[in-house]
Design a protein around this motif. Sequence first.
Motif, short mmCIF file in Angstrom:
data_model
loop_
_atom_site.label_atom_id
_atom_site.label_comp_id
_atom_site.label_asym_id
_atom_site.label_seq_id
_atom_site.Cartn_x
_atom_site.Cartn_y
_atom_site.Cartn_z
N ASP A 116 0.47 -1.44 -0.36
CA ASP A 116 -0.26 -0.07 0.29
C ASP A 116 0.71 1.39 -0.11
N VAL A 117 1.67 1.73 0.71
CA VAL A 117 3.06 2.25 0.62
C VAL A 117 3.23 2.73 -0.84
N LEU A 118 3.77 1.68 -1.61
CA LEU A 118 4.46 1.84 -3.03
C LEU A 118 3.35 2.27 -4.08
N VAL A 119 1.12 1.28 -3.68
CA VAL A 119 1.31 1.95 -4.44
C VAL A 119 -0.03 3.21 -4.38
N ILE A 120 0.58 3.70 -2.85
CA ILE A 120 0.26 4.99 -2.42
C ILE A 120 0.72 6.27 -3.09
N ALA A 121 1.91 6.05 -3.18
CA ALA A 121 3.39 6.64 -3.80
C ALA A 121 3.80 6.47 -4.98
N THR A 122 3.51 5.70 -6.13
CA THR A 122 3.96 5.46 -6.74
C THR A 122 2.74 6.00 -7.79
N LEU A 123 0.95 6.35 -7.74
CA LEU A 123 0.23 6.84 -7.71
C LEU A 123 -0.15 7.80 -8.29
N ALA A 124 0.53 8.39 -6.93
CA ALA A 124 -0.06 9.83 -6.52
C ALA A 124 1.08 10.64 -7.84
N PHE A 125 2.47 10.07 -7.28
CA PHE A 125 3.18 9.93 -8.64
C PHE A 125 2.48 10.36 -10.23
N LEU A 126 2.39 9.61 -9.94
CA LEU A 126 2.10 9.34 -11.68
C LEU A 126 0.92 9.95 -12.25
N ALA A 127 -0.29 10.04 -11.21
CA ALA A 127 -1.60 10.81 -11.78
C ALA A 127 -0.79 12.54 -11.55
N ILE A 128 0.19 12.67 -10.90
CA ILE A 128 0.47 14.45 -11.29
C ILE A 128 1.79 14.36 -12.39
N TYR A 129 2.26 13.56 -12.52
CA TYR A 129 3.75 13.81 -13.89
C TYR A 129 3.33 13.47 -15.02
N VAL A 130 2.26 12.29 -15.45
CA VAL A 130 1.91 11.97 -16.67
C VAL A 130 1.22 13.69 -17.09
N PRO A 131 -0.02 13.73 -17.16
CA PRO A 131 -0.64 15.06 -17.84
C PRO A 131 0.61 15.91 -17.90
N LEU A 132 1.40 15.80 -16.68
CA LEU A 132 2.33 17.71 -16.53
C LEU A 132 3.39 17.57 -17.37
N HIS A 133 3.71 16.21 -18.26
CA HIS A 133 4.60 15.92 -18.98
C HIS A 133 4.30 15.88 -20.11
N TYR A 134 3.36 15.17 -20.29
CA TYR A 134 3.20 14.90 -22.02
C TYR A 134 1.84 15.85 -22.46
N PHE A 135 0.77 16.53 -21.23
CA PHE A 135 -0.01 17.50 -22.00
C PHE A 135 0.22 18.81 -21.78
N ASP A 136 1.08 19.37 -20.66
CA ASP A 136 1.46 20.43 -20.16
C ASP A 136 -0.18 20.65 -18.41
N GLY A 137 -0.47 19.52 -18.32
CA GLY A 137 -1.18 19.65 -17.13
C GLY A 137 -2.77 18.74 -16.93
N TYR A 138 -3.38 19.30 -16.31
CA TYR A 138 -4.86 18.33 -16.37
C TYR A 138 -5.63 18.84 -17.10
N GLY A 139 -6.08 20.76 -17.60
CA GLY A 139 -7.23 21.19 -17.90
C GLY A 139 -6.39 20.61 -20.17
N PRO A 140 -5.26 21.01 -19.45
CA PRO A 140 -4.85 20.35 -21.58
C PRO A 140 -5.15 18.80 -21.85
N PHE A 141 -5.48 18.37 -20.52
CA PHE A 141 -4.67 17.33 -21.11
C PHE A 141 -6.51 16.34 -21.51
N LEU A 142 -7.57 17.16 -20.20
CA LEU A 142 -9.24 16.91 -20.63
C LEU A 142 -9.93 17.41 -21.26
N ASP A 143 -9.28 18.33 -21.73
CA ASP A 143 -9.47 19.92 -22.63
C ASP A 143 -9.42 18.38 -24.44
N ARG A 144 -8.07 17.87 -23.87
CA ARG A 144 -8.23 17.05 -25.54
C ARG A 144 -9.34 15.53 -25.60
N VAL A 145 -9.15 15.33 -24.36
CA VAL A 145 -10.26 13.99 -23.89
C VAL A 145 -11.82 14.14 -24.54
#
Length: 502
Positions: free
Chosen positions: A191-220
């Motif tokens: 659980d420690v690893l799951v929470i840590a890795t998913l919390a990181f990915l939830a922030i990292y992926v949208p910022l890295h590939y789409f410059d944030g959740y706004g642009p990502f969700l707009d594109r979806v």
Amino acid sequence: MNAAVATSVFGVFMVLTVALGLLAVRGRGSGGGLTEWSVGGRSLGTVFIWVLMAGESYTSFSYLGAAGWGYNFGAPVLYVVAYMSCGYAIGYVVGPMLWAYARRHGLVGITDMVAHRYGRPWLGAAVAVLATVCLLPYIQLQITGMGVVVSTISYGAISLNWAYFISFAVTTGFVVVSGLRGSAWVSVLKDVLVIATLAFLAIYVPLHYFDGYGPFLDRVVAEKPQWLTFPGHASGGLGQSWFITTTLVNSLTVVIFPTTVAGYLGARNADALRRNAMYLPFYNVLLFVPMLLGLAALFVVPGLVGADSNLALFKLVVDSLPAWAVGLTGVAAALSSIVPMAVFMLVIGTMWGRSVLGAVPRLAHRQKLWSQLVVVAAGALALLLTYTAPNTLVRLSLISYEGMAQLVPMLLLGLVWRRLTLHAAVSGLVVGFALVCVLVFGGHDPVWGLNAGIVALAVNLVVALAVTWLGPRATDERPDAEVLALDDEFPREGAVSPPAST
């Protein structure tokens, strides 16, 4: 170099996993009897019960399947969050009831419960066989899921076949020795690893590939609107009716699933289960992360088809993260396979050691030993079929949840309604399970837009009620207190509980 780093991180955590399992029973002699091994001596507190039951629900499906469903279909994948949340609400009532009933009569699983309720040991053995058919595919799926994860994070350095074997060996190694308590300890690390890795990915992926959740969700919304509404993209009929009926049948099934009941029976008291039912929905928030990342993968790694779509999340991870981070993410996903697989194996072992082999008089005095041997046998069978006939258990997995749902009247209705007879419960179960097989393997799931399991469960219930009212009357002379789960079997913390029978 990347493969060496990621594989080294993975190897260190696998050794730590086995060590945690062994430490879980330190100072407990040989690990106690069957009750200590199979349900942790009924002594696990709120935290351990929470991480253990969260571990059962957050499996490799959460990393692979949830992202894959999000990638392929979109909105229908939300049924996972819906049925788990509804199941926890039902579990607030059902969990303490089953815990108290098992404690009062010295029972360690659902096979024990049905055998005791209807006074027929052979019924417990029959349910053990049926439940094994429904649980074995989950062991195979966890072996397969972990194999895919390990092979991917090692950049192909570890082959799928070796990854499958590692999954089997690590899980069997600690569960045979430490039982449910070891699974609970390993769940904390997971659980420690799951929470840590998913919390990181939830922030990292949208910022890295789409410059944030706004642009990502707009594109979806602009490019993939079908993924955001029912019935989803190319879902084959997974509309609102399917969503509602699947949520209903799965929420009823999850509270009597043998692995869930093992978690219930491991609790120190009924209040630990009530608190657990309130806290577990918070864990469901994590499920949104792989679902969203599956949508993100539509733009980053388009064109994944078939089984490759289940790798949507890890394609993102391997593509953009350094090797050590890939290794940690892989460890979290691997432990999300190991923990539930351990509980599945333990439950199958307990059912057979207690209700099948343990029902033979000359074998009954070694129930824990038979249970441990069956754990190894069940894992080895799933591993063998993974190598030689991978589609066999995958096809059986189609009926796992819907098949287990047919036990709901026999178990839950039987524990609160004395008039439900043995003939009625068995008739309903046989008809319901047969109908599930016909519908699912005949390609009729959904049927009329409804989940086939709920249709079969409705027929099951009608048959059980009809046989109860029209069939032979029950001849069980035992008092209600011996047969039913009564109101006085819901002790709260601080209350005196009746002693368990020996």
